[in-house]
Design a protein around this motif. Sequence first.
Motif, PDB file in Angstrom:
ATOM      1  N   VAL A 126      18.479  -0.132   0.404  1.00 15.38           N
ATOM      2  CA  VAL A 126      19.308  -0.818  -0.582  1.00 15.38           C
ATOM      3  C   VAL A 126      19.089  -2.313  -0.415  1.00 15.38           C
ATOM      4  O   VAL A 126      19.179  -2.832   0.708  1.00 15.38           O
ATOM      5  N   VAL A 127      18.800  -2.997  -1.515  1.00 14.83           N
ATOM      6  CA  VAL A 127      18.603  -4.441  -1.501  1.00 14.83           C
ATOM      7  C   VAL A 127      19.605  -5.063  -2.471  1.00 14.83           C
ATOM      8  O   VAL A 127      19.721  -4.604  -3.617  1.00 14.83           O
ATOM      9  N   THR A 128      20.333  -6.067  -2.018  1.00 12.66           N
ATOM     10  CA  THR A 128      21.288  -6.754  -2.881  1.00 12.66           C
ATOM     11  C   THR A 128      21.030  -8.255  -2.839  1.00 12.66           C
ATOM     12  O   THR A 128      20.502  -8.781  -1.852  1.00 12.66           O
ATOM     13  N   GLY A 129      21.424  -8.933  -3.898  1.00 14.65           N
ATOM     14  CA  GLY A 129      21.266 -10.387  -3.952  1.00 14.65           C
ATOM     15  C   GLY A 129      22.273 -10.991  -4.905  1.00 14.65           C
ATOM     16  O   GLY A 129      22.705 -10.348  -5.874  1.00 14.65           O
ATOM     17  N   LEU A 130      22.658 -12.225  -4.633  1.00 14.06           N
ATOM     18  CA  LEU A 130      23.633 -12.915  -5.481  1.00 14.06           C
ATOM     19  C   LEU A 130      23.370 -14.410  -5.475  1.00 14.06           C
ATOM     20  O   LEU A 130      23.054 -14.995  -4.432  1.00 14.06           O
TER      21      LEU A 130
END
Length: 609
Positions: free
Chosen positions: A339-343
């Motif tokens: 899982v890869v998340t970014g903001l």
Amino acid sequence: MSSIESASRRTNLCAYLPVGLFRARARLFGIMIVLLSNALVSATAFAQGAGSVSGRVENALSGNSLNLAKITVKGGNRDYFTNDYGDYQISGLPAGEVELTFAFTGLVSKTIAVTVTSGGNTVQNVSLANARYESRVADSGETVELDAFAVTAERDTNAASIAANEQRYSANLKNVVSADAFGDVTEGNVGEFMKFLPGVSVDYVAADVRTMAVRGFADNFTSISVNGARMASASSGASSRSFEFEQVSINNMARIEVTKAPLPSMPADSLGGAVNMVSKNAFERKGAAFKYRVYLSANSEDLDLFSKTPGPMNKATYKVLPGFDFDYTLPVSKTFGIVVTGLMSNQYNEQHRSQKTYNFAQAGATATNPYLQQYLFQDGPKNTFRRSASVKADWKIAPNQVLSASVQGNYYLSQFGNRNYTYNVGTSATSTPSGGTPLSWTETSVTGASGRGSVQGQTSFRDKYGATVAGNVDWSYNSGNWELGASVNGSRSRTWYRDTGRGHFNEVRSQMIGVSRISFTDINETRPGGIHVYNAAGQELDPTLYSNYSITFGRGSPIDASDEFVGGNSTRSIISTWAFRSRSSPAWICASKRATSDVGMNRGISPAR
């Protein structure tokens, strides 16, 4: 310089987390795995000559895994529950047909007959759905026409089911909420989400939720963790155990757990409660999924989209700012996924403060006839910039073993320029020198005495930076009767303030020149409608001209602070049952060993005056 160290001896940590913190505990983690693996022989020996059933329980509509779904064996004396990935395993079942009932709060239960083979394992995956979507014709293969529904309503329903189910089967008093329960959270601050939870209060600083408290205890009595591992927080340069939520992004989280009744295994500073943020995992969705948002953040006081306007610091900036966030789930195989998340969040805020101070005891004033002595107003525009990213990998080594590794980084910058102006009528009824205008007032107006008034200005300009990086490796084993686990984790947080190095002072005080008396007119609930400033000759002065002020004080106050956590944990639990009034319940007998080191440092540079 001051330091806080909770370990028996000081631990030397490398400057950067990914190498320093994990290398320091890699050997500890390996030893934990070896020791705990020795228990697997005894954990599975009882199953010889019997069979087992394993599988995954998921939401039929979303495909998401269901944590803590309950499985009941007909004629058995205990219940079983799925893990964080929706997986379950039931060992020691007699050979032949066995009826299993699968239940999850808010969803329709299912009873399925499973054939168990001696010495073998039967895989039984189950999908549960809402009552309004459950239909007998669905099993016959016919087309089912769904009623019209809103996506937001379905999201809220799923979130409510997750929360209710986890709270229902929790070993202690706990609130659990899915991270999408309240919709989109502007700017990604976790505190803006948790303020809606019962028993939780938050503290705002410059339009941001900075700290939180549970059950009325001070914020430093609430421990904060991610996936069960303590998070470091530099606490704005203070030698404090308070955790600041500016350093965490909700985009990295799947759900929030707030525990209000501490367990013996929790840290000693959890008197108020404990908050555990659970990150997203690769098996919570059935297949690959990419979710994203792109948006603009604007304030109603400045909607100029294409040009810069003054402030909040010493240069013109855009006030309508872009932002985006995403999360990407990729199950590479049935046993491995990431899982890869970014903001990226950018936000401009206007902050206005209006404060009236009444005098009840001087210059002839009483509790029943006070006068407005002082009025303060503040203009405090602020820019907030947040960046965050995380990567989590989950590997199912075996049907009942999972190895997870994750790392996340958060960067935060806030720039605010508070401008305060205070108008003070004074506390004396007589003028100075004598012969001037005396103090008088009504409910809606005040005429100040000559020579008693003053106007003071004060600014507070800060550039606050924060960077937090954290990571952990977890191994878990669940045979249905045994639960084993080991983890190693570490985090590092840094906060630094800058002012003169960015072209401005931290604080400047000023005094308006030539002020003799002040009058307030048209006083209402929030502020006086008119403010008039006069000199000794009775001429009205303009308080908005900087040329009418003299600077009396100025300083810069840069601050540097850091905090680091590193630790490891191992657990071994035996799940047994007991009978009481013909009812059976599971009991957990758990032994755990935890080793942690907390090193906090803050360094302040003395302000120059």
